[in-house]
Every structure is written in structure tokens, then in C-alpha cells.
Write a protein that holds these residues in place. Structure first.
Motif, PDB file in Angstrom:
ATOM      1  N   LYS A 263      39.658  35.690  36.029  1.00 32.65           N
ATOM      2  CA  LYS A 263      38.446  36.383  36.472  1.00 32.65           C
ATOM      3  C   LYS A 263      38.444  37.873  36.111  1.00 32.65           C
ATOM      4  O   LYS A 263      37.436  38.400  35.667  1.00 32.65           O
ATOM      5  CB  LYS A 263      38.275  36.207  37.986  1.00 32.65           C
ATOM      6  N   HIS A 264      39.552  38.557  36.316  1.00 31.44           N
ATOM      7  CA  HIS A 264      39.607  40.001  36.086  1.00 31.44           C
ATOM      8  C   HIS A 264      40.425  40.374  34.852  1.00 31.44           C
ATOM      9  O   HIS A 264      40.664  41.560  34.621  1.00 31.44           O
ATOM     10  CB  HIS A 264      40.188  40.708  37.314  1.00 31.44           C
ATOM     11  N   PHE A 265      40.826  39.402  34.074  1.00 33.98           N
ATOM     12  CA  PHE A 265      41.701  39.702  32.947  1.00 33.98           C
ATOM     13  C   PHE A 265      41.021  40.596  31.912  1.00 33.98           C
ATOM     14  O   PHE A 265      41.668  41.423  31.287  1.00 33.98           O
ATOM     15  CB  PHE A 265      42.226  38.412  32.290  1.00 33.98           C
ATOM     16  N   ARG A 266      39.697  40.483  31.782  1.00 35.33           N
ATOM     17  CA  ARG A 266      38.992  41.354  30.823  1.00 35.33           C
ATOM     18  C   ARG A 266      39.114  42.816  31.248  1.00 35.33           C
ATOM     19  O   ARG A 266      39.252  43.697  30.407  1.00 35.33           O
ATOM     20  CB  ARG A 266      37.536  40.950  30.670  1.00 35.33           C
ATOM     21  N   HIS A 267      39.105  43.075  32.563  1.00 30.99           N
ATOM     22  CA  HIS A 267      39.282  44.448  33.036  1.00 30.99           C
ATOM     23  C   HIS A 267      40.707  44.934  32.746  1.00 30.99           C
ATOM     24  O   HIS A 267      40.905  46.088  32.371  1.00 30.99           O
ATOM     25  CB  HIS A 267      39.004  44.552  34.535  1.00 30.99           C
ATOM     26  N   ILE A 268      41.671  44.038  32.904  1.00 34.12           N
ATOM     27  CA  ILE A 268      43.068  44.368  32.599  1.00 34.12           C
ATOM     28  C   ILE A 268      43.192  44.713  31.114  1.00 34.12           C
ATOM     29  O   ILE A 268      43.776  45.735  30.747  1.00 34.12           O
ATOM     30  CB  ILE A 268      44.017  43.188  32.955  1.00 34.12           C
ATOM     31  N   LEU A 269      42.634  43.865  30.256  1.00 28.84           N
ATOM     32  CA  LEU A 269      42.705  44.113  28.806  1.00 28.84           C
ATOM     33  C   LEU A 269      42.007  45.410  28.424  1.00 28.84           C
ATOM     34  O   LEU A 269      42.525  46.192  27.618  1.00 28.84           O
ATOM     35  CB  LEU A 269      42.092  42.946  28.028  1.00 28.84           C
TER      36      LEU A 269
END
Length: 136
Positions: A15-21
């Protein structure tokens, strides 16, 4: 996290991996735009990946938000009604975040009041009293 045949398998909710990347790529994450729940979830992910810079950014936004949530005991309308009387004492009253701009507050006693983020722009503060308790 497992490495299988040259691939990295991360067993986490995406869910939040795009923010991490995006934070890893550019150092930017939309932390202020996220809901409280999303911020908490992103914080958990940042802690899992041990991204201390991102953890610090999220905590800074959360702490700032907590500071802003302090509510005033009175409204602007209450203050306007009060200043129409002869002598106004707002000693020790929590007025956090109120817009008191352009009001005639001359002679008002604000001693020991909480005035965090109060807007006094263009207000008449002639002979207003401001006293701080330095003992605490």
C-alpha cells in the motif's frame, strides 16, 4: 526479506511502498497530505525498512499536528462579547489558535494566558497586559 534466485522478495503490504520508493529516490514523501491512519501505516513501514530520515520526517509532522490540535476555550465571538464590557480579564485562559486580528483589545489582561498561534495582526493592544510565569 528473502533473496531467492537473484530476486528480492519483500513480504510487506504494498500500500505505501510507492511512498517508500519515492522517498528513497527523491527524498520526498507526501506526509502532510496523508490521513492520520496513512501516516501511522507509513511510519510503521519506514521503521520496518529502518529509514530513519523518513521516520524523523513523519514524527515531525505528527508532533506539529498534535501542537496544532490544542483548542481554545473561547471563540472569536466570545472574545468580541467580552471586550464590549468595561474591564476584560482573560488571565490564564487558553486562546490557542484564535484569530483576534483587527479587534480593539486595549486594556485587556492576557496575563498567563496560552496565546500559541494567536493572530493579533492589526489589533489594538494599547495598555494590554501580557505576563508570563517564568517559574514553570
Amino acid at each position: 526479506m528473502q533473496i531467492i534466485f537473484g530476486y528480492v522478495f519483500i513480504d510487506r503490504d504494498g500500500k505505501h511502498f510507492r511512498h517508500i520508493l519515492n522517498w528513497l529516490r527523491d527524498g520526498v514523501a507526501p506526509i502532510p497530505k496523508l490521513s492520520d491512519l496513512e501516516r501511522s501505516e507509513l511510519l510503521q513501514e519506514a521503521e520496518y525498512y529502518r529509514l530513519l530520515g523518513l521516520v524523523d520526517e513523519i514524527n515531525e509532522v505528527l508532533n506539529r499536528k498534535k501542537d496544532e490540535e490544542v483548542e481554545s476555550e473561547l471563540t472569536r465571538t466570545d472574545i468580541i462579547k467580552c471586550i464590549q464590557s468595561e474591564k476584560v480579564r482573560l488571565r490564564g485562559v487558553n486562546l490557542s489558535g484564535l484569530d483576534l486580528s483587527k479587534l480593539d483589545l486595549s486594556g485587556v489582561d492576557f496575563s498567563f494566558a496560552c496565546l500559541k498561534n494567536v493572530n493579533f495582526s492589526c489589533a489594538n493592544l494599547y495598555r494590554a497586559k501580557f505576563q508570563v510565569n517564568y517559574a514553570t
